[in-house]
Design an enzyme around this catalytic site. Structure first.
Site, PDB file in Angstrom:
ATOM      1  N   HIS A 224      34.489  50.897  42.863  1.00 21.51           N
ATOM      2  CA  HIS A 224      33.272  50.088  42.789  1.00 21.51           C
ATOM      3  C   HIS A 224      33.488  48.773  43.508  1.00 21.51           C
ATOM      4  O   HIS A 224      34.608  48.279  43.612  1.00 21.51           O
ATOM      5  CB  HIS A 224      32.871  49.829  41.325  1.00 21.51           C
ATOM      6  CG  HIS A 224      33.876  49.022  40.553  1.00 21.51           C
ATOM      7  ND1 HIS A 224      35.064  49.550  40.091  1.00 21.51           N
ATOM      8  CD2 HIS A 224      33.876  47.717  40.160  1.00 21.51           C
ATOM      9  CE1 HIS A 224      35.755  48.622  39.443  1.00 21.51           C
ATOM     10  NE2 HIS A 224      35.051  47.488  39.475  1.00 21.51           N
ATOM     11  N   LEU A 225      32.407  48.214  44.000  1.00 19.74           N
ATOM     12  CA  LEU A 225      32.380  46.864  44.558  1.00 19.74           C
ATOM     13  C   LEU A 225      31.401  46.034  43.736  1.00 19.74           C
ATOM     14  O   LEU A 225      30.467  46.580  43.124  1.00 19.74           O
ATOM     15  CB  LEU A 225      31.957  46.869  46.021  1.00 19.74           C
ATOM     16  CG  LEU A 225      32.951  47.441  47.048  1.00 19.74           C
ATOM     17  CD1 LEU A 225      32.846  48.955  47.136  1.00 19.74           C
ATOM     18  CD2 LEU A 225      32.705  46.839  48.433  1.00 19.74           C
TER      19      LEU A 225
END
Length: 387
Positions: A224-225
């Protein structure tokens, strides 16, 4: 590089405006709304901070992407899907040349999900641990998808945009690529390009995207970012740099407590794809060497000396290599991860918020850095890697 030493009691974003039409922002996909964007919506130049006659930052015009994200995020807050009601955060610019933005966020320090048991930067995904396929359906805002006519085809074709239930700031979301694949928290070209393009889709100069590796304070081992809005300028936007290779593919960011590696792009398309490949070549090397790292994407000035104006003509991608830390250390004013290295300091307690100085913040950040000799060796290795 100094930032005006204003102190604001609170920090917040303006309400939705500029003719945003809720019905026109998203299309319905398979149970989840789709935000489909075209290449011509990617804006790089002409986005900058606007100030009033009194020197205060003015509300920016919002893009179609901003309208979709902010309206759906606000709706989830009203539905009570977050661990706490964020509200307006008490904010101050720490006196000093760096212009650190400190914010008091007590609830995040108390309510956020405890980090997973991580032992390695390349630890495998564990389906028994928490991951983003276990979230409530209401936490999903939309799928971020490219229009079928988009000229570039990457392996990653869509990204799930979900709320961060323990938000740092207003509009804090997570970009989760291909969630059902169970990808570990190791940066990949497709997801990174989506993250950079998200910054290009926003016309708010304070919308930033970032990545924490395992050992770099990522609390969930599922790729995830982060993306969030901060209505303040940050020192990394204009910090000076020097090229490390003749081609200018990688620069050393200077004038900050944490020296970082700077990559810069001033247009979408093939140049962006090449930059993404170089960044991931470096992060793969760091992961192979068990070196933790943090990445930050923001609009900013070109490499070189500080600009004479705040006209930002491109996107800065900044990568920091740092000491690995597994778990959150208690008793510190803030944890050092992607936003803290960029100059945004979410502080856990009122006492620390009111006593924090630029000197104490710098000292805390520098405790997370590699020893100078190791950093110099790494710098030489990365220059050789990118030849």
């Amino acid at each position: 590089m100094a930032v005006p030493q204003n102190i604001n009691e609170t920090s917040h974003l303006p309400p939705l405006s500029n003719g945003c039409d809720e019905q026109s922002r998203l299309s319905v996909g398979l149970g989840v709304l789709d935000f489909v964007y075209r290449q011509e919506e990617l804006r790089v130049k002409g986005i900058q901070w606007q100030t009033s006659e009194s020197g205060e930052l003015c509300p920016p015009l919002l893009s179609r992407f901003d309208c979709a994200l902010q309206s759906s995020w606000k709706q989830r807050m009203e539905q009570g899907l977050f661990r706490y009601c964020l509200g307006d955060l008490q904010t101050q610019i720490l006196p000093g040349p760096l212009g650190f933005v400190a914010q008091l966020n007590v609830e995040r320090g108390v309510q956020r999900r405890p980090p997973q048991n991580i032992q390695s930067v390349r630890q495998a995904f564990d389906p028994q641990q928490f991951h983003f396929n276990k979230i409530q359906p209401g936490e999903i805002l939309f799928h971020l998808c490219r229009d079928p006519g988009f000229p570039m085809a990457l392996q990653c074709t869509e990204v799930l945009v979900i709320i961060n239930v323990s938000p740092l700031e207003w509009g804090h979301v997570l970009f989760v690529p291909e969630p059902t694949q169970g990808l570990p928290q190791i940066l990949m070209p497709g997801p990174l390009q989506f993250g950079i393009e998200a910054v290009m889709l926003s016309t708010h100069p304070g919308f930033r995207v970032g990545f924490n590796s395992l050992g770099g304070l990522a609390s969930v081992n599922h790729l995830h970012l982060h993306g969030y809005y901060l209505a303040h300028k940050l020192p990394v936007e204009i910090a000076p740099s020097q090229p490390l290779d003749p081609s200018g593919h990688i620069h050393l960011l200077e004038g900050l407590p944490a020296p970082g590696f700077l990559f810069y792009i001033d247009e979408p398309g093939p140049k962006l794809e090449a930059l993404v490949g170089r960044v991931c070549q470096v992060t793969n090397y760091l992961a192979d060497q068990e070196i933790a790292h943090n990445l930050f994407v923001t609009r900013g000035a070109p490499p070189g000396n500080p600009p004479s104006s705040l006209t930002y003509s491109g996107i800065r991608v900044i990568l920091w290599a740092r000491k690995s830390r597994f778990g959150v250390k208690e008793g510190e004013a803030f944890n050092v991860a992607l936003c803290e290295l960029a100059g945004h300091l979410p502080v856990k307690t009122s006492q620390d918020f009111h006593s924090l100085t630029e000197t104490s913040a710098v000292n805390l950040i520098q405790q997370s850095l590699l020893p100078p000799s190791q950093f110099l060796q790494l710098q030489e290795a990365l220059v050789s890697l990118l030849k």
